[in-house]
Write an enzyme that holds these catalytic residues in place. Structure first.
Site, mmCIF file in Angstrom:
data_model
loop_
_atom_site.group_PDB
_atom_site.id
_atom_site.type_symbol
_atom_site.label_atom_id
_atom_site.label_comp_id
_atom_site.label_asym_id
_atom_site.label_seq_id
_atom_site.Cartn_x
_atom_site.Cartn_y
_atom_site.Cartn_z
ATOM 1 N N SER A 191 0.856 -1.185 0.000
ATOM 2 C CA SER A 191 0.000 0.000 0.000
ATOM 3 C C SER A 191 0.893 1.237 0.000
ATOM 4 C CB SER A 191 -0.864 0.005 1.260
ATOM 5 O OG SER A 191 -0.014 0.067 2.390
ATOM 6 N N LYS A 192 0.258 2.361 -0.173
ATOM 7 C CA LYS A 192 0.986 3.614 -0.161
ATOM 8 C C LYS A 192 1.726 3.790 1.168
ATOM 9 C CE LYS A 192 0.015 8.300 -1.411
ATOM 10 N NZ LYS A 192 -0.682 9.153 -2.325
ATOM 11 N N ARG A 193 1.012 3.454 2.243
ATOM 12 C CA ARG A 193 1.607 3.638 3.567
ATOM 13 C C ARG A 193 2.786 2.692 3.789
ATOM 14 N NH1 ARG A 193 -2.060 2.216 7.821
ATOM 15 N NH2 ARG A 193 -0.389 0.836 8.475
#
Ligand code: GLU
Length: 495
Positions: free
Chosen positions: A262-264
């Protein structure tokens, strides 16, 4: 397969193109080019609430940077266009009308409060995930429950409505995915999918199916996260009387620490997530493409480096893995080093120059070229030639703590001073790598110490660091005056 293969990359312009999106585009591209087919870009912009102004441009720029040129897409004209869904609304309406007329879809007039009420009621009676489905639709306000004249009156009066798909109560939807094999879903788990929203625009599902059909798409190749939408699409193809394209759902991209990238997660692990990051950090597009091709696919032998042409020749969906593909950032770095080293000085020089200018350094082309030849094999990305070689432009503002400790001992200043005295006797013209090295050898021999005892402190004095390219060539490039100044400064600062 003849010339007729047609695939599409269908991004929603809701943000910058991320690296996973680029892999989807790439697999579409490799597959269709392998079959001599067309690569189409379609912008799925029917969700106005998530529309991001700069996204479309970013997506197109990113594809161009990667060398994935499309045969059809925004800006090209053909019988299949336009290629932005927002410019194709009438088409969706037409097919929604057809579905309603054939009894496969219906108008629904419920307000959001009424739907909420229904959900609450069902939850209370023990249904944990209430849906608008074959059971609940019977107690709601729609064209299946209301008398026909009432429906007509509401429509004529311009009342708000949505169009929903009439999902059958108990049916198994089965299809063969090229990567996953036979996939089957029970319609019991599906809700009556909204096809047309109250703003008159289609949902993703409706527009996607209509366009894949209308654009003659033969293969749908997309990320695994869309697999659960496929049964709805299959119902739509059936109800509209169309053959569905072949389906291939690509494996998820996993983070090295596990779970979806994910982006995180990417941020936590220092992995650039948007294609734009790779452009800005000056990655080699060939490296990114080669790396992404292997992120879920392999040729079945031990080749690792492949040109785009070779990848096109070898690519097949049958060899795409089902299991998630781990994003190995070290591997990407390795590819980048490889492709960077393959490029000529002439190719790299303008890029080096740009970085130097950005960092506020001015230098002649010859000077930069020498830095490049010294640094080329020691860096992973083009900008690092400058970023890790600041000492070619300015004296070290400080010395690396560890190297300083290791290099600078009690007897060091006297030893370094001896070397400084020696090289000061060289003229400007004599200040070259070979004599600089000879002088150093002479000093250590006379003093009876090891090479490193003098070499390391001199390196720290000149560059501020304990490692780097050939020290004598570095000194030659930096020049007599500056080098001697730095050594003298180090003697006084570090003693
Ligand atoms: N618009 C969808 C997306 O953003 C396309 C999914 C598909 O390829 O069907 O990825």
């Amino acid at each position: 397969m003849a010339d007729s293969t047609r695939v599409r990359f269908a991004p929603s312009p809701t943000g910058l193109l991320h690296i996973g999106g680029l892999r989807t585009a790439l697999y579409n591209y490799l597959f269709t080019k392998h079959h001599g087919g067309a690569f189409i870009v379609r912008i799925e912009d029917t969700d106005q609430s998530r529309y991001v102004e700069e996204a479309e441009q970013d997506i197109l720029d990113s594809l161009k940077w990667a060398g994935l040129n499309w045969d059809e897409g925004p800006g090209t004209e053909s019988q299949y266009g336009p290629y932005r869904q927002s410019e194709r609304s009438e088409l969706y309406q037409k097919y929604a009308d057809q579905l309603i007329a054939d009894g496969y879809a219906y108008y629904a007039f419920d307000t959001s409060e009424e739907i909420e009420e229904m959900r609450e009621r069902l939850k209370k009676s023990g249904n944990p995930s209430p849906k608008y489905d074959s059971i609940t639709r019977q107690s709601m306000k729609n064209s299946l429950t209301l008398p026909q004249d009432e429906v007509k009156r509401r429509l004529d009066a311009g009342e708000e409505y949505i169009v929903r798909l009439k999902v059958p109560r108990k049916e198994t939807v089965r299809f063969t995915d090229i990567i996953r094999g036979v996939v089957s879903f029970d319609t019991q788990g599906l809700d009556d999918q909204v096809l047309i929203k109250s703003d008159g625009l289609p949902t993703y599902h409706m527009a996607n199916v209509v366009d894949d059909h209308e654009m003659g798409i033969t293969h749908v190749i997309r990320g695994e996260e869309w697999l659960s939408s496929a049964p709805k699409h299959m119902l739509l193809y059936k109800y509209l009387g169309w053959d569905a394209p072949a389906m291939a759902h690509l494996p998820l991209i996993m983070s090295p620490s596990g779970g979806k990238l994910s982006k995180r997660k990417a941020e936590q692990e220092g992995i650039p997530i948007n294609v734009r990051d790779y452009v800005q950090q000056d990655y080699e597009p060939e490296a990114v493409i080669n790396f992404l091709t292997y992120l879920g696919w392999g040729p079945g032998d031990d080749r690792e480096v492949m040109s785009l042409e070779e990848m096109i020749k070898e690519f097949s969906l049958e060899r795409v893995s089902k299991a998630g593909a781990v994003f190995n950032f070290k591997k990407l770095t390795w590819y980048n080093e490889h492709y960077m080293r393959e490029k000529s000085d002439e190719e790299l020089l303008p890029r080096i120059k740009k970085v130097a200018e950005r960092e506020g350094y001015t230098a002649s082309d010859d000077y930069l070229k020498t830095i490049l030849s010294l640094m080329r094999d020691r860096v992973s990305r083009v900008p690092e030639v400058i970023e890790l070689g600041r000492y070619f432009f300015e004296a070290p503002a400080e010395y690396d703590e560890k190297s300083k400790k290791k290099a600078w001992k009690e007897q060091t200043p006297a030893l370094v001073q001896k070397y400084l005295d020696e090289i000061q006797s060289l003229s400007r013209d004599e200040f070259k790598a070979a004599p600089l090295k000879e002088k150093l050898s002479a000093v250590i021999e006379a003093e009876g110490v090891g090479f490193g005892k003098l070499m390391l402190p001199v390196r720290v004095a000149v560059t501020g660091m304990g490692f780097g390219p050939d020290l004598f060539e570095t000194m030659e490039l930096i020049g007599k005056q500056e080098t001697e100044q730095r050594i003298a400064d180090a003697i006084s600062k570090l003693s």
